[in-house]
Design a protein around this motif. Structure first.
Motif, PDB file in Angstrom:
ATOM      1  N   ASN A   2       0.820  -1.206   0.000  1.00 38.91           N
ATOM      2  CA  ASN A   2       0.000   0.000   0.000  1.00 38.91           C
ATOM      3  C   ASN A   2       0.859   1.263   0.000  1.00 38.91           C
ATOM      4  N   LEU A   3       2.016   1.209   0.641  1.00 41.40           N
ATOM      5  CA  LEU A   3       2.928   2.354   0.606  1.00 41.40           C
ATOM      6  C   LEU A   3       3.380   2.616  -0.824  1.00 41.40           C
ATOM      7  N   GLU A   4       3.661   1.557  -1.558  1.00 43.70           N
ATOM      8  CA  GLU A   4       4.054   1.687  -2.965  1.00 43.70           C
ATOM      9  C   GLU A   4       2.919   2.330  -3.769  1.00 43.70           C
ATOM     10  N   THR A   5       1.689   1.903  -3.487  1.00 41.42           N
ATOM     11  CA  THR A   5       0.533   2.457  -4.185  1.00 41.42           C
ATOM     12  C   THR A   5       0.395   3.948  -3.901  1.00 41.42           C
ATOM     13  N   SER A   6       0.458   4.314  -2.616  1.00 49.31           N
ATOM     14  CA  SER A   6       0.294   5.718  -2.236  1.00 49.31           C
ATOM     15  C   SER A   6       1.381   6.593  -2.853  1.00 49.31           C
ATOM     16  N   GLN A   7       2.620   6.104  -2.812  1.00 46.62           N
ATOM     17  CA  GLN A   7       3.732   6.873  -3.388  1.00 46.62           C
ATOM     18  C   GLN A   7       3.509   7.104  -4.879  1.00 46.62           C
ATOM     19  N   THR A 127      -4.488   1.277   4.548  1.00 46.05           N
ATOM     20  CA  THR A 127      -3.893   0.005   4.975  1.00 46.05           C
ATOM     21  C   THR A 127      -4.800  -0.690   5.978  1.00 46.05           C
ATOM     22  N   SER A 128      -5.356   0.071   6.904  1.00 47.15           N
ATOM     23  CA  SER A 128      -6.296  -0.484   7.870  1.00 47.15           C
ATOM     24  C   SER A 128      -7.484  -1.121   7.159  1.00 47.15           C
ATOM     25  N   SER A 129      -8.083  -0.396   6.208  1.00 46.50           N
ATOM     26  CA  SER A 129      -9.262  -0.908   5.505  1.00 46.50           C
ATOM     27  C   SER A 129      -8.939  -2.142   4.669  1.00 46.50           C
ATOM     28  N   LEU A 130      -7.745  -2.192   4.064  1.00 45.34           N
ATOM     29  CA  LEU A 130      -7.358  -3.375   3.291  1.00 45.34           C
ATOM     30  C   LEU A 130      -7.281  -4.600   4.196  1.00 45.34           C
ATOM     31  N   CYS A 131      -6.714  -4.424   5.385  1.00 45.13           N
ATOM     32  CA  CYS A 131      -6.619  -5.543   6.336  1.00 45.13           C
ATOM     33  C   CYS A 131      -8.009  -6.035   6.746  1.00 45.13           C
ATOM     34  N   TRP A 132      -8.900  -5.081   7.069  1.00 46.55           N
ATOM     35  CA  TRP A 132     -10.251  -5.469   7.497  1.00 46.55           C
ATOM     36  C   TRP A 132     -11.048  -6.063   6.348  1.00 46.55           C
ATOM     37  N   GLN A 175     -18.687  -2.451  -4.229  1.00 48.00           N
ATOM     38  CA  GLN A 175     -18.713  -1.127  -3.616  1.00 48.00           C
ATOM     39  C   GLN A 175     -19.440  -1.163  -2.272  1.00 48.00           C
ATOM     40  N   ALA A 176     -20.531  -1.923  -2.205  1.00 51.67           N
ATOM     41  CA  ALA A 176     -21.275  -2.045  -0.946  1.00 51.67           C
ATOM     42  C   ALA A 176     -20.418  -2.728   0.117  1.00 51.67           C
ATOM     43  N   VAL A 177     -19.637  -3.729  -0.296  1.00 53.51           N
ATOM     44  CA  VAL A 177     -18.734  -4.400   0.641  1.00 53.51           C
ATOM     45  C   VAL A 177     -17.693  -3.409   1.166  1.00 53.51           C
ATOM     46  N   ALA A 178     -17.160  -2.594   0.271  1.00 49.93           N
ATOM     47  CA  ALA A 178     -16.166  -1.601   0.682  1.00 49.93           C
ATOM     48  C   ALA A 178     -16.752  -0.627   1.701  1.00 49.93           C
ATOM     49  N   ARG A 179     -17.957  -0.150   1.456  1.00 52.68           N
ATOM     50  CA  ARG A 179     -18.593   0.781   2.385  1.00 52.68           C
ATOM     51  C   ARG A 179     -18.852   0.124   3.735  1.00 52.68           C
ATOM     52  N   GLU A 180     -19.248  -1.146   3.699  1.00 58.27           N
ATOM     53  CA  GLU A 180     -19.506  -1.840   4.957  1.00 58.27           C
ATOM     54  C   GLU A 180     -18.217  -2.105   5.729  1.00 58.27           C
ATOM     55  N   VAL A 181     -17.110  -2.363   5.013  1.00 55.47           N
ATOM     56  CA  VAL A 181     -15.810  -2.502   5.673  1.00 55.47           C
ATOM     57  C   VAL A 181     -15.479  -1.232   6.443  1.00 55.47           C
ATOM     58  N   VAL A 182     -15.677  -0.092   5.789  1.00 54.87           N
ATOM     59  CA  VAL A 182     -15.349   1.195   6.408  1.00 54.87           C
ATOM     60  C   VAL A 182     -16.308   1.526   7.546  1.00 54.87           C
ATOM     61  N   ARG A 183     -17.595   1.147   7.399  1.00 51.50           N
ATOM     62  CA  ARG A 183     -18.538   1.381   8.506  1.00 51.50           C
ATOM     63  C   ARG A 183     -18.237   0.480   9.691  1.00 51.50           C
ATOM     64  N   HIS A 184     -18.014  -0.794   9.407  1.00 47.58           N
ATOM     65  CA  HIS A 184     -17.836  -1.786  10.469  1.00 47.58           C
ATOM     66  C   HIS A 184     -16.541  -1.589  11.232  1.00 47.58           C
ATOM     67  N   HIS A 270     -10.030   2.671  -4.258  1.00 51.85           N
ATOM     68  CA  HIS A 270      -8.831   1.889  -3.959  1.00 51.85           C
ATOM     69  C   HIS A 270      -9.209   0.560  -3.326  1.00 51.85           C
ATOM     70  N   LEU A 271     -10.147   0.598  -2.386  1.00 54.30           N
ATOM     71  CA  LEU A 271     -10.579  -0.616  -1.682  1.00 54.30           C
ATOM     72  C   LEU A 271     -11.306  -1.564  -2.633  1.00 54.30           C
ATOM     73  N   VAL A 272     -12.160  -1.023  -3.488  1.00 53.23           N
ATOM     74  CA  VAL A 272     -12.874  -1.847  -4.466  1.00 53.23           C
ATOM     75  C   VAL A 272     -11.883  -2.506  -5.426  1.00 53.23           C
ATOM     76  N   LEU A 273     -10.926  -1.719  -5.921  1.00 56.61           N
ATOM     77  CA  LEU A 273      -9.943  -2.244  -6.865  1.00 56.61           C
ATOM     78  C   LEU A 273      -9.088  -3.329  -6.221  1.00 56.61           C
ATOM     79  N   PHE A 274      -8.672  -3.100  -4.968  1.00 55.22           N
ATOM     80  CA  PHE A 274      -7.882  -4.109  -4.263  1.00 55.22           C
ATOM     81  C   PHE A 274      -8.656  -5.414  -4.142  1.00 55.22           C
TER      82      PHE A 274
END
Length: 321
Positions: A2-7, A127-132, A175-184, A270-274
């Motif tokens: 994820n650091l590589e992605t952000s950079q 990075t947190s959201s990718l892990c969750w 996309q709905a999964v991504a939003r629920e990851v961020v909510r949860h 980013h989360l959806v693409l991952f």
């Protein structure tokens, strides 16, 4: 990863391989120092973090300077800093034409500091959201199957084609999964504010002007929503439920109003693409242990076991874009 992605997204071609390696080292110093006692003496993590941040800001300032030169020469933007520097160069030229000094916010090191703030916001939270997301896909095979089916109907790793913005827009369930990851599991659990004026919080309490307030983004995500402790992407996917609209005031992972996170769309895409890539190119297995999904602070929240998984290639060949 994820650091590589952000950079790449933020600084693109301006960070050499050597600079990226130094960046990773200094960024690790910074994260460790955030969780350490604030002792500014040699040998302490806080001192290493402070010096590391100074080096990171200088490096990003150099990126801004190189981008200014390239944009002034008419180069095509390749990363976010390029789009930013297009406007910055215009401001500098306008000030010069008016016989004024360049605005303070256009200084290279000042820009480096701003860039670091953006990178920090994008890096740790994502990075947190990718892990969750991996944790949720592992814990809910039906959700994993749903994401895989949707992505497979739109894209194949063997196609050799990238996942375009148009395809991401069609991935409604993902996309709905991504939003629920961020909510949860909202990455930034507390977002401190200073009350600019008196604010009536409840019928019986008014926040005085100048008070530092620590609203809990985490707790708000578990209020209002039906069965809030349950990971349920359908709450954002079902047209009948539309809980993202009905309980909008409780979905505060990206803030609200004028202070809403400017990176919200980037973070969700980013989360959806991952997830689309992850479920398509690998099968994964996680050795679950008792309490492995308890949140710990690093400084954003991550699963206690860091969500370590074993990967096995799922597609005939990995995509190469």
């Amino acid at each position: 990863m994820n650091l590589e992605t952000s950079q790449t997204v933020f600084a693109g071609p301006y960070l050499t391989k050597e600079a990226r390696e130094k960046f990773e080292r200094d960024y690790n110093f910074f994260n460790v120092g955030l969780m350490a006692l604030p002792v500014d003496l040699p040998g302490f993590a806080f001192r290493s973090a402070r010096l590391g941040v100074a080096r990171l800001v200088r490096t990003l300032g150099e990126c801004a300077r190189a981008s200014k030169a390239r944009m002034r020469a008419g180069g095509e933007p390749e990363c976010l800093v390029d789009f930013w520097m297009q406007e910055t160069v215009r401001e500098i030229d306008e000030a010069k034409a008016a016989g004024k000094p360049p605005p303070a916010h256009t200084d290279d090191e000042e820009l480096g500091g701003f860039l670091f703030d953006f990178l920090f916001a994008a890096q740790d939270a994502s990075t947190s959201s990718l892990c969750w997301a991996v944790s949720a896909l592992d814990s809910h095979p039906d959700v994993l199957a749903g994401v895989r089916a949707e992505v497979a109907s739109l894209w194949s790793p063997e196609s050799g084609e990238p996942i375009t913005a148009e395809k991401i827009a069609e991935m409604k369930y993902t996309q709905a999964v991504a939003r629920e990851v961020v909510r949860h599991r909202p990455p930034a659990t507390l977002v401190p504010h200073i009350a600019g004026e008196e604010f009536q919080l409840t019928e019986w309490y008014t926040i005085p002007k100048g008070t530092i307030v620590f609203p809990s983004v985490y707790e708000s995500s578990f209020q209002g929503f039906p069965e809030p402790d349950t990971f349920d992407p359908e709450r954002f996917f079902s047209e009948a439920r539309r809980e993202d609209v009905v309980y909008k005031r409780n979905f505060l992972a990206f803030g609200a109003g004028p202070h809403q996170c400017v990176g919200q769309r980037y973070a969700l895409n980013h989360l959806v693409l991952f997830m689309a890539l992850f479920v398509s190119v690998v099968d994964f297995r996680r050795d679950r242990t008792e309490g492995c999904d308890e949140p710990v602070y690093m400084p954003t929240i991550v699963p206690r076991d860091s969500c370590t998984v074993y990967l096995k290639q799922r597609c005939a060949k990995f995509p190469s874009f």
